[in-house]
Design a protein around this motif. Structure first.
Motif, PDB file in Angstrom:
ATOM      1  N   TYR A  37       0.846  -1.204   0.000  1.00  0.00           N
ATOM      2  CA  TYR A  37       0.000   0.000   0.000  1.00  0.00           C
ATOM      3  C   TYR A  37       0.878   1.249   0.000  1.00  0.00           C
ATOM      4  O   TYR A  37       0.574   2.252  -0.644  1.00  0.00           O
ATOM      5  CB  TYR A  37      -0.957  -0.010   1.201  1.00  0.00           C
ATOM      6  CG  TYR A  37      -2.000  -1.103   1.048  1.00  0.00           C
ATOM      7  CD1 TYR A  37      -3.181  -0.869   0.351  1.00  0.00           C
ATOM      8  CD2 TYR A  37      -1.767  -2.389   1.540  1.00  0.00           C
ATOM      9  CE1 TYR A  37      -4.113  -1.882   0.166  1.00  0.00           C
ATOM     10  CE2 TYR A  37      -2.687  -3.411   1.350  1.00  0.00           C
ATOM     11  CZ  TYR A  37      -3.858  -3.156   0.667  1.00  0.00           C
ATOM     12  OH  TYR A  37      -4.761  -4.157   0.460  1.00  0.00           O
ATOM     13  N   THR A  40       2.274   1.840  -3.503  1.00  0.00           N
ATOM     14  CA  THR A  40       1.241   2.414  -4.370  1.00  0.00           C
ATOM     15  C   THR A  40       1.111   3.919  -4.107  1.00  0.00           C
ATOM     16  O   THR A  40       1.093   4.733  -5.044  1.00  0.00           O
ATOM     17  CB  THR A  40      -0.122   1.723  -4.097  1.00  0.00           C
ATOM     18  OG1 THR A  40       0.047   0.316  -4.252  1.00  0.00           O
ATOM     19  CG2 THR A  40      -1.206   2.235  -5.023  1.00  0.00           C
ATOM     20  N   ALA A  41       1.062   4.287  -2.822  1.00  0.00           N
ATOM     21  CA  ALA A  41       0.927   5.703  -2.455  1.00  0.00           C
ATOM     22  C   ALA A  41       2.146   6.498  -2.914  1.00  0.00           C
ATOM     23  O   ALA A  41       2.015   7.602  -3.452  1.00  0.00           O
ATOM     24  CB  ALA A  41       0.759   5.831  -0.938  1.00  0.00           C
ATOM     25  N   LEU A  44       2.147   7.303  -6.612  1.00  0.00           N
ATOM     26  CA  LEU A  44       1.235   8.412  -6.922  1.00  0.00           C
ATOM     27  C   LEU A  44       1.862   9.752  -6.532  1.00  0.00           C
ATOM     28  O   LEU A  44       1.839  10.710  -7.306  1.00  0.00           O
ATOM     29  CB  LEU A  44      -0.101   8.231  -6.183  1.00  0.00           C
ATOM     30  CG  LEU A  44      -0.985   7.084  -6.684  1.00  0.00           C
ATOM     31  CD1 LEU A  44      -2.105   6.804  -5.681  1.00  0.00           C
ATOM     32  CD2 LEU A  44      -1.580   7.413  -8.061  1.00  0.00           C
ATOM     33  N   LEU A  51      -4.300  11.305  -4.571  1.00  0.00           N
ATOM     34  CA  LEU A  51      -4.369  10.034  -3.827  1.00  0.00           C
ATOM     35  C   LEU A  51      -5.778   9.449  -3.819  1.00  0.00           C
ATOM     36  O   LEU A  51      -5.989   8.376  -3.287  1.00  0.00           O
ATOM     37  CB  LEU A  51      -3.921  10.266  -2.380  1.00  0.00           C
ATOM     38  CG  LEU A  51      -2.446  10.592  -2.161  1.00  0.00           C
ATOM     39  CD1 LEU A  51      -2.206  11.032  -0.718  1.00  0.00           C
ATOM     40  CD2 LEU A  51      -1.555   9.393  -2.501  1.00  0.00           C
ATOM     41  N   ASP A  52      -6.742  10.186  -4.384  1.00  0.00           N
ATOM     42  CA  ASP A  52      -8.131   9.727  -4.256  1.00  0.00           C
ATOM     43  C   ASP A  52      -8.803   9.407  -5.584  1.00  0.00           C
ATOM     44  O   ASP A  52     -10.027   9.380  -5.673  1.00  0.00           O
ATOM     45  CB  ASP A  52      -8.942  10.761  -3.473  1.00  0.00           C
ATOM     46  CG  ASP A  52      -8.902  12.123  -4.152  1.00  0.00           C
ATOM     47  OD1 ASP A  52      -8.165  12.273  -5.149  1.00  0.00           O
ATOM     48  OD2 ASP A  52      -9.617  13.035  -3.687  1.00  0.00           O
ATOM     49  N   GLU A  54      -9.518   6.576  -7.951  1.00  0.00           N
ATOM     50  CA  GLU A  54      -9.415   5.113  -7.857  1.00  0.00           C
ATOM     51  C   GLU A  54      -8.748   4.458  -9.073  1.00  0.00           C
ATOM     52  O   GLU A  54      -7.914   3.562  -8.918  1.00  0.00           O
ATOM     53  CB  GLU A  54     -10.806   4.523  -7.612  1.00  0.00           C
ATOM     54  CG  GLU A  54     -10.759   3.042  -7.327  1.00  0.00           C
ATOM     55  CD  GLU A  54     -11.918   2.554  -6.462  1.00  0.00           C
ATOM     56  OE1 GLU A  54     -12.797   3.361  -6.117  1.00  0.00           O
ATOM     57  OE2 GLU A  54     -11.923   1.360  -6.137  1.00  0.00           O
ATOM     58  N   ALA A  57      -5.014   5.134  -9.057  1.00  0.00           N
ATOM     59  CA  ALA A  57      -4.360   4.426  -7.950  1.00  0.00           C
ATOM     60  C   ALA A  57      -4.272   2.928  -8.245  1.00  0.00           C
ATOM     61  O   ALA A  57      -3.252   2.282  -7.971  1.00  0.00           O
ATOM     62  CB  ALA A  57      -5.119   4.676  -6.655  1.00  0.00           C
ATOM     63  N   VAL A  86      -5.020   5.523   0.169  1.00  0.00           N
ATOM     64  CA  VAL A  86      -5.252   4.702  -1.038  1.00  0.00           C
ATOM     65  C   VAL A  86      -5.863   3.348  -0.670  1.00  0.00           C
ATOM     66  O   VAL A  86      -6.539   2.720  -1.484  1.00  0.00           O
ATOM     67  CB  VAL A  86      -3.983   4.515  -1.912  1.00  0.00           C
ATOM     68  CG1 VAL A  86      -3.369   5.834  -2.302  1.00  0.00           C
ATOM     69  CG2 VAL A  86      -2.948   3.622  -1.261  1.00  0.00           C
ATOM     70  N   VAL A  92      -7.873  -0.762  -5.636  1.00  0.00           N
ATOM     71  CA  VAL A  92      -6.485  -0.863  -5.172  1.00  0.00           C
ATOM     72  C   VAL A  92      -6.323  -2.157  -4.380  1.00  0.00           C
ATOM     73  O   VAL A  92      -5.393  -2.939  -4.582  1.00  0.00           O
ATOM     74  CB  VAL A  92      -6.108   0.357  -4.298  1.00  0.00           C
ATOM     75  CG1 VAL A  92      -4.785   0.146  -3.590  1.00  0.00           C
ATOM     76  CG2 VAL A  92      -6.088   1.626  -5.140  1.00  0.00           C
TER      77      VAL A  92
END
Ligand code: CDP
Length: 214
Positions: A37, A40-41, A44, A51-52, A54, A57, A86, A92
């Motif tokens: 996780y 992934t963050a 981005l 970050l929002d 979908e 992400a 995320v 995700v």
């Protein structure tokens, strides 16, 4: 199929250290799913993407390489906060859970730690642990870690972050943080890592004996 140990718990509960020690002692493969996780963050953030969103992400989640997760880079406090944002998005989670399940079939056994291992990723795990500690104790541990790595957040800031992250992780609709019904609870508020490891070892040895009667 190998032997699976699922370890869940909130931020700074000690689950990661415990998982690493268990994997080392038993010769099992270890995956800290929080790093997936976090990766992934970070992807981005590095690309200057929100970050929002979908779809964006999930594209980054699809590209996460489990063999290239660098704890020293991903451990940064701000990345943990971004990761929990995320992590609320189902697309995700779908991508990362699929990769985590592929990891979980490795022989001779695996230790996965995270928030939803016993409930979602490996519901059939031979042993499930839910590691927790009071928010104050967890904030103290995280505060110390941050201090060692040169950060300068106050204890109160760290405690606020821990509380906010708990609320987000426990309150989300998809795979909220909670103990599986068959998880053993380990409260490490007043326990050293050595004591937590010894308690876990007893449970693991019992579960191994159940799997392979000698
Ligand atoms: O190390 P710490 O406990 O602070 O965090 P982490 O385990 O690296 O996880 C960072 C964030 O990823 C968590 O706050 C969760 O929101 C998310 N996460 C998750 O949703 N599911 C997992 N299996 C692991 C992490």
């Amino acid at each position: 199929m190998g032997f699976t140990i699922a370890i869940d718990g909130p931020a700074a509960s000690g689950k990661g250290t415990l998982a690493r020690k268990i994997a080392e002692r038993y010769g099992f493969h270890h995956l800290d799913t929080g790093l997936t996780y976090r990766a992934t963050a970070k992807a981005l953030l590095d690309a200057g993407l929100p970050l929002d969103e979908e779809t964006l992400a999930a594209e980054q989640a699809d590209r996460v390489d489990l063999g290239a997760l660098d704890r020293s880079v991903l451990a940064a406090h701000e990345i943990g906060e971004a990761a929990s944002k995320v992590a609320v998005m189902p697309a995700v989670r779908r991508a990362l859970v699929e990769a985590q399940r592929r990891f979980a079939i490795r022989e001779p056994g695996v230790v996965l730690d995270g928030r939803d291992i016993g409930t979602v990723v490996c519901p059939g795990a031979e042993l499930k642990l839910y590691v927790t500690a009071s928010p104050g104790v967890r904030a103290g541990r995280r505060f110390e870690e941050i201090g060692k790595s040169g950060g300068n957040l106050s204890y109160d800031d760290v405690l606020d972050d821990i509380r906010r992250r708990d609320a987000r992780d426990m309150g989300r609709v998809d795979s909220p943080l909670r103990p599986a019904d068959d998880a053993h609870l380990l409260d490490t508020s007043e326990m050293s890592i050595e004591a937590a490891f010894r308690a876990a070892q007893i449970l693991i040895d019992e579960a191994l004996a159940r799997k392979k009667p000698s």
